[in-house]
Design a protein around this motif. Structure first.
Motif, PDB file in Angstrom:
ATOM      1  N   ALA A   1       0.934  -1.550  -0.624  1.00  0.00           N
ATOM      2  CA  ALA A   1       0.355  -0.504   0.580  1.00  0.00           C
ATOM      3  C   ALA A   1       1.046   1.309  -0.038  1.00  0.00           C
ATOM      4  O   ALA A   1       0.509   2.003  -0.756  1.00  0.00           O
ATOM      5  CB  ALA A   1      -0.785   0.179   1.306  1.00  0.00           C
ATOM      6  N   PHE A   2       2.391   1.187   0.816  1.00  0.00           N
ATOM      7  CA  PHE A   2       2.452   2.119   0.622  1.00  0.00           C
ATOM      8  C   PHE A   2       3.948   2.763  -0.756  1.00  0.00           C
ATOM      9  O   PHE A   2       4.009   3.870  -1.285  1.00  0.00           O
ATOM     10  CB  PHE A   2       3.977   2.143   2.072  1.00  0.00           C
ATOM     11  N   ARG A   3       4.004   1.554  -1.534  1.00  0.00           N
ATOM     12  CA  ARG A   3       4.004   1.815  -2.879  1.00  0.00           C
ATOM     13  C   ARG A   3       3.165   2.551  -3.787  1.00  0.00           C
ATOM     14  O   ARG A   3       3.544   3.593  -4.470  1.00  0.00           O
ATOM     15  CB  ARG A   3       4.684   0.811  -3.437  1.00  0.00           C
ATOM     16  N   HIS A   4       2.112   2.686  -3.690  1.00  0.00           N
ATOM     17  CA  HIS A   4       0.901   3.055  -4.331  1.00  0.00           C
ATOM     18  C   HIS A   4       1.300   3.883  -3.512  1.00  0.00           C
ATOM     19  O   HIS A   4       0.368   5.404  -4.668  1.00  0.00           O
ATOM     20  CB  HIS A   4      -0.511   2.790  -3.995  1.00  0.00           C
ATOM     21  N   ALA A   5       0.825   4.252  -2.337  1.00  0.00           N
ATOM     22  CA  ALA A   5       0.515   5.627  -1.427  1.00  0.00           C
ATOM     23  C   ALA A   5       1.514   6.344  -2.459  1.00  0.00           C
ATOM     24  O   ALA A   5       1.655   7.837  -1.950  1.00  0.00           O
ATOM     25  CB  ALA A   5       0.695   5.803  -0.587  1.00  0.00           C
ATOM     26  N   THR A   6       3.141   5.882  -2.723  1.00  0.00           N
ATOM     27  CA  THR A   6       3.801   7.688  -2.461  1.00  0.00           C
ATOM     28  C   THR A   6       4.134   7.372  -4.459  1.00  0.00           C
ATOM     29  O   THR A   6       5.069   7.507  -5.308  1.00  0.00           O
ATOM     30  CB  THR A   6       5.216   6.711  -2.442  1.00  0.00           C
ATOM     31  N   SER A   7       3.680   6.237  -5.531  1.00  0.00           N
ATOM     32  CA  SER A   7       3.393   6.360  -6.035  1.00  0.00           C
ATOM     33  C   SER A   7       2.868   7.528  -7.729  1.00  0.00           C
ATOM     34  O   SER A   7       2.181   8.008  -7.316  1.00  0.00           O
ATOM     35  CB  SER A   7       3.230   4.750  -7.991  1.00  0.00           C
ATOM     36  N   ALA A   8       4.038   7.342  -8.286  1.00  0.00           N
ATOM     37  CA  ALA A   8       3.548   8.573  -9.766  1.00  0.00           C
ATOM     38  C   ALA A   8       3.041   8.027 -10.730  1.00  0.00           C
ATOM     39  O   ALA A   8       1.631   8.622 -11.097  1.00  0.00           O
ATOM     40  CB  ALA A   8       4.485   8.876 -10.817  1.00  0.00           C
ATOM     41  N   ALA A   9       2.156   6.769 -10.853  1.00  0.00           N
ATOM     42  CA  ALA A   9       1.438   6.080 -11.927  1.00  0.00           C
ATOM     43  C   ALA A   9       0.452   5.435 -11.129  1.00  0.00           C
ATOM     44  O   ALA A   9      -1.011   5.550 -11.417  1.00  0.00           O
ATOM     45  CB  ALA A   9       2.363   5.030 -12.384  1.00  0.00           C
ATOM     46  N   ALA A  10      -0.016   5.129  -9.868  1.00  0.00           N
ATOM     47  CA  ALA A  10      -1.137   4.809  -9.333  1.00  0.00           C
ATOM     48  C   ALA A  10      -2.061   5.694  -9.236  1.00  0.00           C
ATOM     49  O   ALA A  10      -2.008   6.777  -9.666  1.00  0.00           O
ATOM     50  CB  ALA A  10      -0.788   4.692  -7.484  1.00  0.00           C
ATOM     51  N   PRO A  11      -3.597   5.287  -9.747  1.00  0.00           N
ATOM     52  CA  PRO A  11      -4.857   6.173  -9.978  1.00  0.00           C
ATOM     53  C   PRO A  11      -5.052   6.687  -8.232  1.00  0.00           C
ATOM     54  O   PRO A  11      -4.916   6.022  -7.469  1.00  0.00           O
ATOM     55  CB  PRO A  11      -5.220   4.946 -10.075  1.00  0.00           C
ATOM     56  N   ARG A  12      -4.756   7.384  -8.322  1.00  0.00           N
ATOM     57  CA  ARG A  12      -5.417   8.653  -7.437  1.00  0.00           C
ATOM     58  C   ARG A  12      -6.517   8.350  -5.963  1.00  0.00           C
ATOM     59  O   ARG A  12      -7.201   8.440  -5.149  1.00  0.00           O
ATOM     60  CB  ARG A  12      -6.430  10.714  -8.089  1.00  0.00           C
ATOM     61  N   GLU A  13      -7.566   7.223  -7.390  1.00  0.00           N
ATOM     62  CA  GLU A  13      -8.708   7.163  -6.059  1.00  0.00           C
ATOM     63  C   GLU A  13      -8.094   5.748  -4.770  1.00  0.00           C
ATOM     64  O   GLU A  13      -8.407   5.519  -4.135  1.00  0.00           O
ATOM     65  CB  GLU A  13      -9.626   6.253  -6.817  1.00  0.00           C
ATOM     66  N   LEU A  14      -6.973   5.547  -6.069  1.00  0.00           N
ATOM     67  CA  LEU A  14      -6.437   3.870  -5.609  1.00  0.00           C
ATOM     68  C   LEU A  14      -5.151   4.450  -4.031  1.00  0.00           C
ATOM     69  O   LEU A  14      -4.910   4.136  -3.018  1.00  0.00           O
ATOM     70  CB  LEU A  14      -5.403   3.139  -6.424  1.00  0.00           C
ATOM     71  N   LYS A  15      -4.233   5.857  -4.779  1.00  0.00           N
ATOM     72  CA  LYS A  15      -3.556   6.567  -4.065  1.00  0.00           C
ATOM     73  C   LYS A  15      -4.468   6.883  -2.465  1.00  0.00           C
ATOM     74  O   LYS A  15      -3.901   7.074  -1.507  1.00  0.00           O
ATOM     75  CB  LYS A  15      -2.601   7.576  -4.946  1.00  0.00           C
TER      76      LYS A  15
END
Length: 433
Positions: free
Chosen positions: A167-181
């Motif tokens: 989850a932390f990778r998604h939270a700090t990723s540039a590619a993650a969709p905004r809803e998921l982030k």
């Protein structure tokens, strides 16, 4: 009863036993049943109807078996008796209905019905009320039904750490969709929150912190690239600053992510890394923000920057993070100016908004107070001549109302006045032969 015909509960002509359900409140239910059906499906009735159990013959020589139960459980006991006559042991009564039926089935010793209820409850979705009911009933259920609590049991450390890092990778990723982030950031913050319950994770494993640091490094490196690109574009076309909405949105996205990371690192006691980065990048960050948000535009972005800087300066001032005097001086100079301009913009926006129902743009007073206290504390750690330069610029600024450096000014005046007396021993040392 005709051969091959299944008996029916309530058929007085064929029944040979009466089940009397009684509650402490005095309520009675009389059910005409069949001893063969009851004994086959219920250990309770098998025992009560056996030759070894004394019975009371009433109602035209039929057996009478009394069952005592609580008032709320009466209907579920009736249902359990009816299901002894059914081809299928249980229908879908909803989670709470099946739970009540499970408890009645256990009371009456009906393993087939109890197992069917447990299977249904285990496979059904639960709402919060269902979960509370299951937890309340759990201590009274047979050990074999402990599987009902499987989805409510504390998770083991390894999978908890795995889901946190993913989850932390998604939270700090540039590619993650905004809803998921957003969802990842919200849930990770909740996992680390210290409330009535302990935080979900304990970070004793250095490898977890190392992976967190790698994710933060990737975010800050992308932000540095964005800042460098924005400054280059600003130098090439200085008049275009603030006109394009896309850089503003990208800036706000970066600042929001760093603000969230700041909160997480604070809870993980890993603020040192962000403090060193943010104070080193302060000048460039302020330059980009001032160019993209010159006035009331993107005021929310400026306030996010204030939030980050408050936490960073508090960590630098009050924790064990040691920074050279030059970096401390540079940091307070940058953020005194930016904080003063931003606070003035916020005050103007609040005064200029005539609609009392419109929520005002601002920060919690504790954020401003924390920033001010941190700046004062850091200023007082600097050499006296450096303090004099900072205080002189502050007194001449049109934004001297915030931050209020009066405390630092008072301390500097006292130290300066008594300095010769307090350090007189230095003169004696210098004059010694």
């Amino acid at each position: 009863m005709r051969r091959g015909t299944r008996p029916r509960m309530g058929d007085r002509a064929t029944s040979d036993v009466v089940v009397r359900l009684r509650t402490p409140e005095g309520r009675d239910e009389w059910l005409y049943c069949h001893s063969a059906v009851l004994a086959a499906g219920s250990k309770y009735f098998a025992d009560r109807l056996s030759d070894a159990w004394p019975t009371c013959q009433i109602l035209d020589s039929r057996y009478c078996v009394e069952v005592h139960c609580a008032e709320p459980d009466l209907s579920s006991h009736v249902t359990a008796l009816r299901l002894l006559y059914a081809d299928e042991p249980v229908s879908r009564f909803g989670v709470r209905g099946a739970l009540a039926l499970l408890q009645a089935a256990e009371h009456l010793g009906c393993p087939r019905i109890a197992a069917a209820c447990a299977d249904y409850i285990e496979s059904a979705p639960w709402d919060e009320a269902d979960e509370e009911e299951i937890l309340a009933a759990a201590p009274f259920l047979a050990p074999q039904h402990g599987r009902l609590l499987a989805r409510l049991r504390p998770i083991d450390p390894a999978p908890a750490a795995g889901i946190f890092l993913s989850a932390f990778r998604h939270a700090t990723s540039a590619a993650a969709p905004r809803e998921l982030k957003s969802a990842a950031q919200e849930q990770l913050e909740y996992m680390l929150t210290e409330d009535d319950d302990a935080p979900l994770l304990a970070f004793d494993d250095d490898s977890v912190k190392s992976q967190v640091k790698d994710c933060v490094t990737g975010l800050l490196n992308r932000f540095s690239d964005f800042v460098s690109s924005a400054l280059t574009k600003q130098k090439e076309a200085p008049c275009s600053g603030g006109d394009d909405g896309e850089p503003q949105q990208e800036l706000h996205s970066f600042i929001s992510d760093i603000s969230w990371v700041c909160q997480v690192l604070s809870k993980l006691e890993m603020m040192k890394y962000l403090v060193i980065y943010w104070l080193g990048a302060s000048s460039h960050v302020v330059e980009v923000v001032e160019a993209a948000c010159p006035g009331f535009d993107c005021l929310k972005t400026r306030l996010k920057v204030i939030e980050i800087s408050a936490k960073v300066l508090e960590a630098a001032a009050f924790s064990n993070i040691v920074l050279p005097a030059e970096k401390r001086c540079h940091a307070v100079n940058v953020w005194i100016r930016f904080a003063g301009r931003t606070k003035a913009l916020v005050d103007q926006a609040d005064v200029g908004d005539g609609d009392a129902e419109t929520p005002k743009i601002g920060l919690d007073g504790e954020v401003w107070q924390g920033l001010e206290s941190a700046i004062v504390s850091i200023v007082l750690t600097l050499p006296s001549n450096t303090q004099a330069e900072i205080l002189s610029e502050w007194l001449q600024s049109k934004h001297a109302c915030f931050p209020d450096l009066t405390e630092a000014f008072d301390t500097w005046c006292y130290r300066s006045k008594v300095a010769r007396t307090r350090l007189s021993f230095l003169n004696n040392i210098n004059e010694a032969p």
